[in-house]
Each structure stands twice: as C-alpha cells, then as structure tokens.
Design an enzyme around this catalytic site. Structure first.
Site, PDB file in Angstrom:
ATOM      1  N   GLY A 182      23.562  14.177 -29.158  1.00 14.39           N
ATOM      2  CA  GLY A 182      23.066  14.658 -27.865  1.00 14.39           C
ATOM      3  C   GLY A 182      23.621  13.836 -26.714  1.00 14.39           C
ATOM      4  N   ALA A 183      23.914  12.561 -27.001  1.00 13.56           N
ATOM      5  CA  ALA A 183      24.427  11.690 -25.946  1.00 13.56           C
ATOM      6  C   ALA A 183      25.838  12.122 -25.523  1.00 13.56           C
ATOM      7  CB  ALA A 183      24.423  10.250 -26.406  1.00 13.56           C
ATOM      8  N   GLY A 217       0.840  -1.198   0.000  1.00 12.17           N
ATOM      9  CA  GLY A 217       0.000   0.000   0.000  1.00 12.17           C
ATOM     10  C   GLY A 217       0.872   1.244   0.000  1.00 12.17           C
ATOM     11  N   GLY A 218       0.342   2.312   0.559  1.00 10.86           N
ATOM     12  CA  GLY A 218       1.062   3.586   0.598  1.00 10.86           C
ATOM     13  C   GLY A 218       2.361   3.509   1.375  1.00 10.86           C
TER      14      GLY A 218
END
Ligand code: HXC
Length: 513
Positions: A403-404, A169-170
């Site tokens: 860009g790399a 859960g949370g």
C-alpha cells in the site's frame, strides 16, 4: 492648520510608542523586540505602511491625547519582503499584554481581508495574553472572526504565523489554521491550558517550555513547522519561505535564477545501498538533484521518517517529499502520513509541483499504530495525492512495497511521470515476508533454511520486484541512471508544467481526518 498638524504629530508619536518606554524595556529584557521592530526586520527597509494607526475602543480617548491602549495592542499594515507585497500584523505586548479585544481583532481582520482581496500573503506575529478579559464576549467574538477568515482564505493566500510570545487558550487556533507556524525558543509558547490548570486537573507537573515551547511543538505535537534560537533568525527564515511561495492561488510561484547543484551527481550511484535494509539520508539524494543543492526543509524535527520541503528545479519552486530510510527504515506511520498529506495539499493549493522520492518498506506495524488510526491517517496520504492536480513526478529509489507503493504517489494516484532507478524494488511486500509465505515449505525442508531463504529472497527480488515489471505495463515511464535524475526531472516538469485537469464538480470531498 498648524495646531491640527501639531496635534496629529503628538497623537502619532504617542501611538507609535505603544505601551511606553518602560514596558518596551521590559520586553527587551526578555529577549523580545517590540512589534514595530519585528515588522521592520521582516519587511524591506521603509516599505511598511501602517493601517488603522488611530483605532481606539474608547470614543473619548479617540479625540484626546490621553490614550490608554495605543493601537489597541496590535500593529497592522502591509509592506514588501524581497520586493513582494505582504500583509502583516504584530501584536504589541507592551499594550495591555497584547491582549485581544474587539478593535484589536477588527484591525487583524481588516489586514486579512485586504490581503485576500489583493492576493498577497499574510504574516501574523503573535505575542499576547489572549482574550482581553475586560472585553468578555466581544473579545471571544473577535477571535471567531479571525478563525473564520483563516479558514475561508486557506488555499487563497499563504498564511504564516510567527509565535514570539505567549499564545494560549483558544488563541492557538488561529496559528493552527494557518499554513506554517514559526516559533522562537524560550519566548514562543502555545498551549490550550497552561501548567497550573494541568496540575490542578490531572496532577501532571510540567514547565511552560516543556508543555508548549518551540521544541515540543516542532518535535512532539507537529503543531509548528520551524524553530529558531532568536527572533532575528526566525524572521530571516520567514523571508526565505516566502521566496518559494506564490502570492495567491491564481498566480504562479516566483521563478528563481536556475542553478546547477553544488554537490556531485556522480555520487548518486553509491548513495543507496542496493537490495538491503541499510539506511541512508534521502536529503543526500535531494541535494544532488536540486538547484544549488538547497533544500528548505519543513517540519524537520517531526516525523523524521519522512522529509518534506521546498527547493528549486531549473529555477522553478517545487515541493519535495521523500521517505527517510535513516529513520525507522523510512516506513510510513500516523505522524508521517499527516505530515506528507498536509504538505502535499499546501503545494496543490498554490500550484507548486510535487517531486516525490520513494524508498518505503511499508506501513509501520503495531497495536499503537492500529488503535491510533493508521488506517484513517494513512488514507489521508492516498487522498491528498489523488486529489492533487499540480504537476507531479515520482522517482522510486529502492523499496516501494504494498500500500505504501501506491500511497507514495504511484501512477494509480495520478503521478504524471513515474521514474525508477535500477535499484527499485516494486512488489506486494518485502522479499523476507514474501518468501516466508510463498516458499515456506521449501525453506523448512531444505538442509540449510537460512541459506535457502537467502537464495529465495534474492530470486524474489529478481523475479517479482524488479522495476521492469511495472515499466512493462507503463506504470513506470522510464528506468533511469541515478546520475541523470535531475535531467529527467527538469524535462518531465517542463513537459507537464502547463497541464490542466478537470474533475467532476462537487462542493468538496470528505477527506478522512
Ligand atoms: C487583559 C491582560 C491579559 C488579558 C495580560 N494582560 N493578559 N489584560 N486581558 N488576557 C495585561 C496584564 O494585566 C498586564 O497589564 C500586562 O498585560 C502584562 O501582563 P503581565 O502579567 O504583567 O506580563 P507577564 O508577567 O509577562 O505574563 C504574561 C502572561 C500573563 C503569561 C501572558 O499576563 C497571563 O497569564 N495572562 C493571562 C493569560 C490568559 O489566561 N489569557 C486568557 C487565555 S483564554 P499591566 O497594566 O499591569 O501592564 C483565551 C480565550 C480565547 O484567550 C478564546 C478564543 C476562542
């Protein structure tokens, strides 16, 4: 006094027993230690000091010996790991399934506050049925208080989560907000909704282990950073990690005894297949450069086309990042961008210098990548390196395209020192793609297009991609003999270790998430 001392002794004994011997036995049958055994194993002998031993929800129980939830299901305190102070909490599954009620949460919060105020790392051992159902919204609020502290202490002290039981859960969001998540195979489980709910909602059938076990989170989701077969190995690994980390963001990382690599540096000249797309293991390079050839890898199983981890250089802890040419040619994709960015930001928060080894053909092409937001995720990498102000050295081993090239901590992103091996290829794109664009007509018109393409590719490498072009503009500080990589890294880090960098004041930037 005698009566009071005897009462104290009885209360203490009862509390230290947690949920009692029967429940402890059940815990052991599952291959799990008790909360106190785990802390004993993690901390130096006799160093643990417990705080909040007698915390109780029920005021009547608080003064009687009729204690229902001893310690409120969590053991908190501090101790040392290899001589260094660490704050800890360990949920006690033998007490109401380690479920988290209001007081349980308050105990954890107190350990967190003390850790942050005194500048010491926090290690939390999770083993819990989640929010204590009987305590309703009080339990939920308790989680909220923990999440808040995880966030405001992020970048102030290192926070480590160890998952040795259920975490559902949370409740999973506290580990997710910490810096490193360790999981034990078979017993450590993390999921927002369990298999039964998933089956009811989507019809998918999956076991707990497949859904949220150590392998799933180390390999598929990237939620966890380390996994071990058993609790002993896991806690040893936590200790090793702590050895690389400073206690807080104002103290330097702890130096170790400098040590030469055990593996031969001469081999560095033969490890990278020049001018080709052949793969190799970048860790073979890293290990021939760092102290004792020891590389403590983080998130080894996730996004294996990039490697990140800690090492020492001349005794100084450093964060090492590398493209991994043996997996997907070492390209950058969504997951590896996330992995590197988060690691860079951790190191930058805690004054750990960055050493980046580059061999990257570019970003992974594909519809899934584009629709998955490679633009947004790839931008994180630029953001993380540009934002970092710790000492940074980059070594380009082979490919550094497009860009790399920029993203892998180029000078433009403010690497302090950029080095290249003579095998480095730095250009707008790889030779095959480039000649198809700029030499298309020549290739088509030649008698032997394949041969002509090969010739032009080789010419392109020489003419447009050689490292001396970048070096002539000073974007590469030196082209070095691979065997001297360690020497250059040591000298560079020594030169820039005390660097100070001021940026314009702002509340915080808006990283593309
Ligand atoms: C109160 C709990 C509890 C809980 C377990 N116990 N979970 N008590 N609140 N959440 C108690 C049991 O009643 C039992 O008490 C003891 O702990 C041990 O539990 P068992 O079920 O016997 O153990 P086991 O068979 O090992 O199963 C463990 C388990 C299961 C898988 C964790 O107990 C379980 O499914 N619990 C509920 C999990 C859950 O749904 N939690 C809420 C998640 S949502 P006795 O007295 O019999 O020994 C959540 C929201 C957080 O946490 C939101 C934060 C924002």
């Amino acid at each position: 006094m005698e009566k009071k001392l005897s009462h104290l002794q009885q209360r203490r004994e009862k509390t230290l027993l947690g949920g009692g011997e029967e429940k402890q036995q059940k815990q052991k049958e599952k291959g799990k230690k008790t909360a106190r055994e785990r802390l004993e194993q993690l901390l130096d002998p006799e160093s643990f000091v417990e705080i909040g031993v007698f915390v109780q929800t029920d005021m009547e129980e608080a003064s009687s010996l009729d204690i229902e939830n001893p310690g409120e299901g969590v053991v908190t305190g501090y101790g040392t790991v290899n001589g260094k102070k660490v704050y800890v909490y360990a949920q006690d599954f033998t007490v109401a399934g380690g479920s988290l009620g209001e007081r349980h949460a308050e105990k954890i919060c107190r350990a967190m506050d003390l850790a942050a105020q005194s500048g010491a790392p926090l290690v939390g051992i999770n083993d819990s049925g989640g929010a204590r159902i009987q305590e309703g919204v009080h339990a939920l609020n308790g989680y909220g208080e923990i999440f808040y502290r995880n966030t405001i202490y992020s970048g102030v002290i290192p926070q480590i989560s160890v998952i040795m039981g259920p975490c559902a859960g949370g409740a999973v969001y506290s580990p997710a907000l910490t810096d490193f998540v360790f999981m034990v195979e078979e017993t450590g489980l993390m999921f927002i909704t369990g298999p039964q709910v998933i089956k009811a909602v989507t019809g998918e059938e999956v076991t707990q282990e497949e859904l949220g076990g150590a392998l799933s989170h180390n390999q598929s989701s990237g939620v966890a950073h380390f996994m071990d077969e058993n609790e002993d190995d896991c806690l040893e690994r936590v200790k090793t990690l702590l050895d690389y980390l400073p206690p807080n963001n104002v103290e330097d990382p702890p130096p170790a005894e400098p040590e030469e690599p055990r593996l031969d540096r001469e081999e560095l000249v033969n490890l990278v297949p020049e001018g080709s797309n052949k793969g190799y293991d970048v860790r073979d390079i890293i290990k021939r450069v760092v102290d004792g050839s020891r590389f403590f890898e983080v998130q080894e199983k996730y996004a294996a086309n990039a490697v990140v981890g800690f090492a020492h250089l001349g005794g100084q802890p450093v964060g090492v990042i590398g493209n991994q040419p043996s997996v997907m040619a070492g390209c950058l994709d969504i997951d590896s961008s996330d992995k590197i960015s988060r690691f860079v930001r951790f190191c930058d928060s805690f004054h750990i210098p960055l050493v980046t080894f580059v061999d990257v053909p570019g970003y992974l092409p594909g519809v899934n990548q584009e629709w998955g937001g490679i633009i947004r995720h790839g931008a994180k990498l630029l953001y993380a390196y540009a934002e970092a102000t710790v000492p940074q050295v980059t070594v380009i081993l082979r490919k550094a395209y497009g860009g790399a090239y920029l993203a892998m901590n180029s000078r433009a992103m403010r690497a302090d020192i950029s080095l290249a091996w003579p095998t480095a290829e730095i250009a707008v794109m790889g030779p095959e793609g480039a000649v198809n664009i700029i030499n298309r007509k020549e290739i088509e018109n030649s008698g032997d297009p394949e041969k002509e393409k090969e010739r032009l590719t080789s010419e392109y490498r020489e003419k447009y991609a050689n490292p001396y072009i970048a070096a002539s503009r000073g974007w590469i500080d030196d082209v070095i003999d691979p065997r001297d990589t360690r020497y250059h890294l040591l000298r560079s880090l020594e030169a820039i270790y005390s660097k100070r960098e001021k940026r314009l004041p702002r509340k915080h930037g808006n990283m593309p998430l």
